[in-house]
Design a protein around this motif. Structure first.
Motif, PDB file in Angstrom:
ATOM      1  N   ASP A 112       0.818  -1.204   0.000  1.00 25.30           N
ATOM      2  CA  ASP A 112       0.000   0.000   0.000  1.00 25.30           C
ATOM      3  C   ASP A 112       0.855   1.258   0.000  1.00 25.30           C
ATOM      4  OD1 ASP A 112      -2.685   0.910  -0.113  1.00 25.30           O
ATOM      5  OD2 ASP A 112      -2.509   1.619   1.947  1.00 25.30           O
ATOM      6  N   SER A 113       2.066   1.183   0.563  1.00 19.75           N
ATOM      7  CA  SER A 113       2.948   2.344   0.529  1.00 19.75           C
ATOM      8  C   SER A 113       3.478   2.602  -0.877  1.00 19.75           C
ATOM      9  CB  SER A 113       4.112   2.138   1.503  1.00 19.75           C
ATOM     10  OG  SER A 113       4.888   1.007   1.117  1.00 19.75           O
ATOM     11  N   LEU A 114       3.647   1.550  -1.678  1.00 18.75           N
ATOM     12  CA  LEU A 114       4.114   1.706  -3.058  1.00 18.75           C
ATOM     13  C   LEU A 114       2.980   2.097  -3.993  1.00 18.75           C
ATOM     14  CD1 LEU A 114       6.491  -1.402  -3.292  1.00 18.75           C
ATOM     15  CD2 LEU A 114       7.123   0.986  -2.894  1.00 18.75           C
ATOM     16  N   PRO A 164       6.045   6.120  12.251  1.00 13.18           N
ATOM     17  CA  PRO A 164       6.343   6.783  10.958  1.00 13.18           C
ATOM     18  C   PRO A 164       5.106   7.188  10.165  1.00 13.18           C
ATOM     19  CG  PRO A 164       7.746   4.857  11.267  1.00 13.18           C
ATOM     20  CD  PRO A 164       6.726   4.823  12.364  1.00 13.18           C
ATOM     21  N   TYR A 165       3.973   6.586  10.430  1.00  6.70           N
ATOM     22  CA  TYR A 165       2.775   6.928   9.675  1.00  6.70           C
ATOM     23  C   TYR A 165       2.150   8.237  10.127  1.00  6.70           C
ATOM     24  CZ  TYR A 165       3.003   2.277   7.643  1.00  6.70           C
ATOM     25  OH  TYR A 165       3.417   1.160   6.959  1.00  6.70           O
ATOM     26  N   ARG A 166       2.729   8.862  11.126  1.00  9.43           N
ATOM     27  CA  ARG A 166       2.270  10.189  11.538  1.00  9.43           C
ATOM     28  C   ARG A 166       3.018  11.301  10.805  1.00  9.43           C
ATOM     29  NH1 ARG A 166       2.761  12.515  15.682  1.00  9.43           N
ATOM     30  NH2 ARG A 166       0.776  13.626  15.555  1.00  9.43           N
ATOM     31  N   ASN A 167       3.874  10.941   9.893  1.00 14.31           N
ATOM     32  CA  ASN A 167       4.612  11.934   9.118  1.00 14.31           C
ATOM     33  C   ASN A 167       3.645  12.703   8.222  1.00 14.31           C
ATOM     34  OD1 ASN A 167       6.318  13.391   7.445  1.00 14.31           O
ATOM     35  ND2 ASN A 167       7.900  11.809   7.505  1.00 14.31           N
ATOM     36  N   VAL A 168       3.619  14.016   8.386  1.00 11.00           N
ATOM     37  CA  VAL A 168       2.659  14.841   7.662  1.00 11.00           C
ATOM     38  C   VAL A 168       2.945  14.845   6.165  1.00 11.00           C
ATOM     39  CG1 VAL A 168       1.689  17.160   7.454  1.00 11.00           C
ATOM     40  CG2 VAL A 168       2.320  16.268   9.704  1.00 11.00           C
ATOM     41  N   GLU A 169       4.199  14.788   5.782  1.00  8.88           N
ATOM     42  CA  GLU A 169       4.565  14.954   4.385  1.00  8.88           C
ATOM     43  C   GLU A 169       4.352  13.679   3.575  1.00  8.88           C
ATOM     44  OE1 GLU A 169       8.547  16.294   4.356  1.00  8.88           O
ATOM     45  OE2 GLU A 169       8.115  18.226   5.330  1.00  8.88           O
ATOM     46  N   THR A 180       2.382  10.818   4.374  1.00  6.43           N
ATOM     47  CA  THR A 180       1.161  10.030   4.541  1.00  6.43           C
ATOM     48  C   THR A 180      -0.059  10.918   4.343  1.00  6.43           C
ATOM     49  OG1 THR A 180       1.187  10.427   6.944  1.00  6.43           O
ATOM     50  CG2 THR A 180       2.240   8.417   6.139  1.00  6.43           C
ATOM     51  N   SER A 181      -1.156  10.268   4.020  1.00  9.63           N
ATOM     52  CA  SER A 181      -2.412  10.999   3.833  1.00  9.63           C
ATOM     53  C   SER A 181      -3.011  11.364   5.188  1.00  9.63           C
ATOM     54  CB  SER A 181      -3.407  10.143   3.036  1.00  9.63           C
ATOM     55  OG  SER A 181      -3.759   8.979   3.760  1.00  9.63           O
ATOM     56  N   TRP A 182      -4.025  12.217   5.107  1.00 10.21           N
ATOM     57  CA  TRP A 182      -4.629  12.726   6.338  1.00 10.21           C
ATOM     58  C   TRP A 182      -5.286  11.604   7.148  1.00 10.21           C
ATOM     59  CZ3 TRP A 182     -10.027  12.688   7.029  1.00 10.21           C
ATOM     60  CH2 TRP A 182     -10.467  13.296   8.191  1.00 10.21           C
TER      61      TRP A 182
END
Length: 1329
Positions: A843-845, A883-888, A890-892
């Motif tokens: 899903d990340s790719l 790491p999934y809290r990275n604003v840049e 990941t999606s909202w």
């Protein structure tokens, strides 16, 4: 006849008289680089006699104000002010913090209601700005009050009209209007329109608008009304001006603006509709809005009028830019682009269509037609929801509409428990500043408003109710602005005039359903009278709300419980047909017995006897007769099943009890989705399951003609009913159902996905989740369930499927989170985690639709970490999710889900205080308004879970002060939803309801707040597990199990005196049954103490402790006994006897006594409160009929002056003997009458005669034998002993020893030197066999 209604016209006084805005023009230029807006607004206003004009303005810099071209004096102060630190000094606990939060929150809401821009329209009027600053804005409030008072005189045409121009600019816009990248938008929050342009920000002030917005040439400005033209400037670089004109008068809160590089899709069927979105979402937009012209046309046909505005625009922007799921404006609505979907997504279709249809309905009811008063807002919200429901029925079918309404009614009945949900109450609407529509209470109010209107539709009729809505809309189009408001009183008049409803009914209906809270509770059970061919229906009425808040206290004419108007229908399905009986009144006594005549006759439906030569099993070829017999609830009943209120005519919580076979008949034969759902719910809650129930659920699941939502309920019911008693039949049925449709029979593996049949897709999607909910006897998931979920996840193949499987995979992943791993299941844990890791990397790719797959993986990892916290380190899981809290990157949605998971892990490991600290840290890092709201809602749920867990976790004072700082911060002022949820969090932490309803408006001082910490209100969710003598057992509990034996054991008795009053006589009567042996007696202990609900009434008294060590005088007075044999034989219910003091009656001076009646009670956690009712069980009859032993203890003590006078002692002794004989005589007489046909009593009497006969035979054989042999005979039959009478005077320090059954019993008297006690113990044991 009805009195003539006074028509509203233009000459009537406006709601907020004074300065009235006749027309407003807004010209704004937007600089996207500097993030600044600047411009001016012109307001054509009628000026009151005082010459003052008060407006709302915030978050801006005002450079100049002119009136008719002449400069004018003005004074302005912002609403937001920094709170002094001294306000938080009194905070020392959760309760004091909640009090301070109430004070500050209501204070800020009050300030926002007051205009803060005061303009002098006459040159002679002077404003004192320093005085305003010193008084904190009081001068503005006084001027505004004067403005309103002056405006009430005269008519609008007599007032002086002036043109007020205000030049202003807004820098760093963060309230009401926001810059995000190359997008600017307004959020239409409550009272935030004045944060980006000066106005009269009130729902009562409505006027037409002229709007002009100048933006860069590559941008599009979308606003309210019709786009008249665009003007391209000659600037370098060139700029473009969009000119809109809104002729329909609206309030300032409905003015919206969105600026972005949009792409516009004009509707191919209706040219006034435009669909707008950003370029990346344009392909989804085309697929999503293809149906919309049908909804638009349906509303116009249903209301028999055209759309009230000249155009309608739907704008879709990224969801992190919005503050809610939809933001309404006049002639437009802003949505999050996450509801858009392409032609490969199935699951999002229904929700998106309903959301778009509801927003369109709100344009008619809520924007175009507004509420006359704040107490009338429920009506507009309800009409919009009602109109949406009619479209759901038209577009998605009657089953979808009825099912959604049934679930909404169920939720309303569960939540409508306080005055906060009263629809048209000033305390629950106008006094709450509009916050009543935020959060859960807002949803409940909306659902309740729709239900109330649907009840009226049932009474009026669909055609007449449609005509009422047409009258409301038609009179508003083309009329004056006063006719564009709607009040509850006017709607009630239309229901009487157009709907032909009688005035007495409306006079009861609206006060009960609209002005009050609570829903009726109807509990019913049936019994069939074969001789009379009648159904006897027992009804118990109740209310979901508390008695103190169930009714509007302003109504002086209402006394007691008025009930609800109307007559509920009972539908009886018999062998001969279906019959409706409107015989159940909504109002009446709390308990009532109704009779319903049956039409079917048993003689005509008699089952034929098997003929000679039939099969050995008794079967024959008459299939119809066999099926009829199977459907019947019993051999002697012509009933198939019964339904109460089948058409949902009333908003009521109905509990109906009928035999299991009747529920099965209802599930199998009734075609109504509500009836099927009710049957599944009742079958799922059965305490004892049978294979017939499991087979009925399985048959319904396999029925492809049934509604798919109810089939999903049947799948979950099969999962919950799976147990060892049914050999896990439900689990195997679920797996077999799935494999029959999705597995290849040759290979035994899942086939490639094929989602062409939508209803079957939804059902199959729910099966893995249902399988994961199955539990074995050890409360763990069976091995077969884990293997099944792993197999589906491993062999999922979507090749060749035209539809996306993202929701399908997400459901499989979430099923893993529901599994409970035992010793066998833990072996599959590594394989499951490996699959989750692969899906997250994939899903990340290639990001899935809205990040659904990653969200489900994060949620599942958090659930598994909490369940396996002993074996899985939580720190490792945190490192994986962080790491999934990275604003840049990941999606909202993914970022918010990761934050939720980390908050859950923090709560599990460190407690609520650490959660609040982490929550405030996340808020500082969160950049979206909607993300802030989502996090606050999740923390509210965690705080509620902390209360319900009764963990007693304390919150540090610095954390509470930090929450209060956040409540009064600029961030909370910018986001009204966040501010309200922060207030609710502080209320929940103090154990209060999360609402402003019922909160005092007085400011809490520091001293008062400090005192309240010592008296913290206990949360309503906390349960005090104290047995109540007032609530006896239900009929399902056998009295013999509820009353275990309590007899004296062979230990020293202790008599203690803890009384200060002159109470000379205490009589304690304990009714109990005897044990069968002395060995059992030794296991029972009886303890006497004072306590229970009536402690305050009893006061000090004497206490007797039997078979217990010496205790202090302050120890509670309680009687408890435990029957070890009965406890060990019970399964899931704990039975014990608790004899408590229910009441105490002081005797007169002649009697100088007190009598306490101790009754037996049994605590069963599995029973509901409604089953524990005094009306259902006669405690005295139960105790007398099942009691074989009566033991009277009478303790008589001397008065305070010295020894008791001999005369009084003899009188009391004689009176006591006489009363005892009378009671014994009465008891025997009652026993003979009540137990004449009791088999237990007859057997007991036979055993008694048998014992007497054996005694006579032994006496003849012994011929006067010695005493020792006689003792042996008595000891061999302990239940035959008649007891002994011990009558002695005990002097201080003297011990009296008496031999009884070869053991000594010591009695020690404690008291003053002059104390004398007379103890009289009379016991009588009988064998209870």
């Amino acid at each position: 006849m009805a009195k003539p209604r006074k028509q509203k016209n233009e000459e009537q006084k406006p709601e907020c008289s004074g300065a009235v805005v006749v027309h407003q023009k807004l010209c704004v230029s937007i600089d996207m680089v500097k993030r600044r807006i600047y411009g001016y607004t012109e307001l054509k206003m009628t000026i009151p006699e005082g010459g003052h004009v008060a407006l709302h303005a915030d978050n801006m810099t005002i450079t100049n104000i002119s009136v008719d071209g002449e400069p004018a004096d003005f004074e302005y102060f912002p609403h937001y002010q920094v709170v002094e630190e001294a306000r938080f000094c009194s905070v020392s606990c959760s309760s004091s913090a909640a009090n301070v939060a109430c004070s500050m929150y209501t204070s800020s809401l009050d300030k926002e209601m007051v205009p803060n821009l005061l303009i002098a329209c006459n040159g002679s009027v002077k404003l004192d700005l320093p005085q305003e600053k010193e008084n904190g804005g009081n001068s503005v409030q006084d001027s505004c009050s004067q403005q309103v008072a002056n405006g009430c005189n005269g008519h609008p045409e007599d007032k002086n009209e002036k043109l007020v121009r205000i030049d202003y600019w807004v820098d760093r816009a963060e309230t009401g209007i926001h810059f995000v990248d190359n997008v600017l938008l307004t959020d239409n929050q409550i009272r935030r329109a004045h944060c980006w342009f000066p106005c009269l920000d009130s729902v009562s002030q409505r006027c037409p608008f002229d709007l002009e917005f100048t933006v860069d040439v590559n941008l599009v400005a979308v606003s309210n009304g019709d786009l008249h033209y665009q003007v391209l400037s000659k600037d370098d670089p060139p700029r473009k001006t969009f000119v809109y004109k809104l002729t329909t008068p609206v309030s300032a809160g409905w003015i919206s603006l969105i600026v972005a590089p949009f792409e516009i899709l004009s509707d191919s069927h209706i040219n006034i509709i435009s669909h707008i979105c950003l370029p990346p979402s344009f392909s989804k937009l085309q697929n999503t809005v293809g149906f919309f012209h049908n909804a638009f046309s349906y509303y116009e046909d249903y209301l028999s009028t055209s759309f009230p505005f000249g155009s309608y625009k739907q704008i879709f922007i990224p969801p992190e830019l919005t503050i809610s799921s939809l933001s309404l404006g006049a002639s437009l609505c802003i949505f999050g682009s996450h509801i858009l979907f392409d032609d490969r997504v199935i699951d999002q279709t229904i929700d998106t269509r309903i959301k778009l249809a509801y927003a369109l309905a709100r344009q008619w009811f809520g924007v175009f037609i507004t509420a006359h008063e704040p107490t009338d807002e429920w009506l507009l919200d309800g009409l919009a929801g009602f109109l949406t429901d009619t479209y759901i029925k038209h577009s998605l079918g009657n089953n979808e509409a009825r099912y959604r309404r049934y679930k909404a009614n169920f939720a309303v009945c569960k939540a409508d428990v306080s005055g906060a949900t009263a629809l048209s109450s000033s305390a629950a609407s106008s006094d709450l500043y509009g916050t009543q529509w935020i959060g859960l209470y807002g949803k409940i109010r909306s659902w309740k408003a729709i239900s109330v209107l649907q009840m009226l539709e049932k009474q009026i009729g669909p055609d007449s109710f449609c005509k009422i809505l047409q009258v409301i809309v038609c009179r508003a189009i083309g009329s004056t602005r006063s006719m564009r408001t709607l009040s509850t009183k006017e709607f009630r008049h239309l229901a009487n005039k157009v709907g032909n409803l009688e005035r007495p009914f409306l006079k009861e209906f609206f006060p009960r359903w609209v002005e009050s809270c609570g829903c009726p509770i109807m509990r019913m059970g049936l019994s069939y009278n074969k001789r009379r061919n009648m159904i006897e229906l027992a009804v118990v009425r109740g209310c979901t709300a508390k008695s103190s808040s169930a009714f509007n206290q302003d109504d002086e004419n209402r006394e007691g419980h008025p009930g609800w108007p109307g007559m509920m229908s009972v539908r009886v399905h018999e062998l001969d047909g279906v019959y409706d009986h409107p015989v159940l009144p909504m109002a009446g006594e709390s308990c009532q017995l109704l009779e319903i005549q049956c039409h079917s006759k048993l003689a005509a439906k008699r089952i034929q006897k098997p003929k000679k030569g039939s099969k050995a099993d008794g079967s024959d070829d008459n299939a119809d007769v066999v099926s009829t017999q199977d459907m019947r609830s019993g051999v002697d009943s012509p009933l198939l099943w019964i339904r109460v209120d089948p058409e949902m005519e009333y908003l009521a919580e109905i509990h109906f009890y009928q035999p299991v076979q009747m529920w099965i008949n209802q599930l199998e034969k009734d075609k109504d989705v509500v009836a099927q759902s009710q049957a599944i719910s009742m079958l799922e809650m059965l305490p004892q399951l049978s294979f017939a129930v499991v087979n009925a659920l399985n048959s319904f699941l396999n029925d492809s003609k049934a509604f798919w939502r109810v089939r999903i309920e049947a799948a979950y019911a099969l999962a919950h009913t799976t147990s060892e008693d049914t050999d896990l039949a439900g689990l195997f049925h679920l797996i077999k159902f799935y494999k029959s449709r999705r597995f290849d029979m040759d290979t035994g593996l899942p086939r490639a996905n094929s989602f062409h049949e939508v209803s079957e897709y939804f059902v199959l999607e729910a099966i893995p989740h249902a399988v994961a909910l199955v539990r074995a006897s050890d409360k763990k998931s069976p091995r077969e369930a884990i293997e099944f979920v792993l197999q589906l996840l491993k062999y999922n193949d979507n090749n060749g499927n035209p539809y996306s499987d993202v929701y399908w995979l997400a459901s499989l992943v979430q099923s893993i989170g529901e599994l409970e791993f035992g010793q066998q299941g833990i072996l599959f844990l590594s394989s499951l985690l490996k699959r989750i890791d692969q899906l997250m990397q994939f899903d990340s790719l290639m990001p899935s639709y809205n990040g659904i797959l990653t969200i489900s993986c994060i949620r599942t990892l958090a659930q598994m970490a909490l369940k396996l916290s002993n074996s899985v380190p939580l720190d490792k899981v945190r490192e994986l999710i962080e790491p999934y809290r990275n604003v840049e990157n990941t999606s909202w949605k993914v970022r918010i889900e990761a934050s939720r998971a980390l908050l859950d892990l923090e709560f599990h490991s460190k407690g609520i205080d650490a959660v609040l600290s982490l929550f405030m840290k996340f808020l500082e890092e969160e950049c979206s308004l909607r993300g802030e709201v989502k996090l606050a809602v999740h923390v509210m749920h965690i705080c509620q879970a902390n209360l319900e867990s009764e963990s007693g976790m304390q919150i540090a004072c610095p954390t509470l002060v930090s929450l209060l700082h956040l409540l009064t911060s600029r961030k909370a002022f910018n986001n009204v939803f966040l501010r309200h949820h922060l207030f609710c969090i502080l209320q929940i932490l103090a154990g209060r309801s999360p609402t402003l309803y019922g909160i005092s408006r007085t400011q809490v001082h520091a001293s008062v707040a400090a005192e309240t910490c010592e008296q913290v209100t206990r949360p309503a969710s906390l349960k005090l597990k104290i047995p109540k003598p007032q609530e006896p057992l239900a009929e399902t509990v056998k009295p013999s199990e509820a009353l275990p034996t309590a007899e004296t054991v062979r230990e020293g008795d202790t008599v203690s005196n803890c009384s200060e009053r002159r109470v000379n006589v205490i009589k304690i009567r304990v009714k109990q049954r005897s044990s069968s042996s002395k060995a059992d007696d030794a296991d029972h202990q009886m303890e006497y103490s004072r306590g229970g609900p009536n402690d305050a009434e009893l006061g000090p008294c004497s206490s007797v402790s039997v078979d217990a060590p010496a205790r202090g005088a302050t120890e509670p007075f309680n009687i408890s006994s435990q029957n070890n044999e009965e406890v060990s034989s019970s399964h899931d219910r704990e039975s014990r006897m608790t004899a408590s003091i229910g009441s105490a009656k002081l005797a007169s001076e002649e009697k100088l006594g007190k009598e306490l009646q101790c009754t037996a009670d049994s605590r069963l956690d599995a029973l509901s409160k409604d089953q524990l009712s005094l009306k259902n069980i006669n405690v005295e009859e139960m105790v007398i009929s099942k009691t074989a032993c009566l033991q009277d203890l009478s303790v008589v003590r001397h008065d305070g002056e010295g020894a008791m006078p001999p005369e009084n002692a003899e009188e009391l002794k004689e009176k006591g003997k006489k009363d005892k004989k009378d009671r014994e005589r009465k008891r025997r007489r009652d026993d003979k009458v009540d137990k004449k046909d009791d088999p237990e009593y007859i057997e007991k009497k036979r055993l008694k005669k048998e014992r007497k006969r054996k005694e006579k035979e032994l006496a003849k054989m012994q011929k006067g034998g010695d005493r020792s042999s006689s003792d042996m005979k008595i000891s061999s039959r302990p239940s035959e002993s008649r007891g002994s009478l011990v009558d002695s005077k005990v002097e201080p320090g003297v011990e009296i020893h008496a031999l009884k059954n070869n053991e000594s019993i010591s009695e020690t008297a404690q008291g003053s030197i002059t104390s004398k006690f007379r103890i009289k113990i009379k016991g009588r044991n009988t064998d209870n066999s």
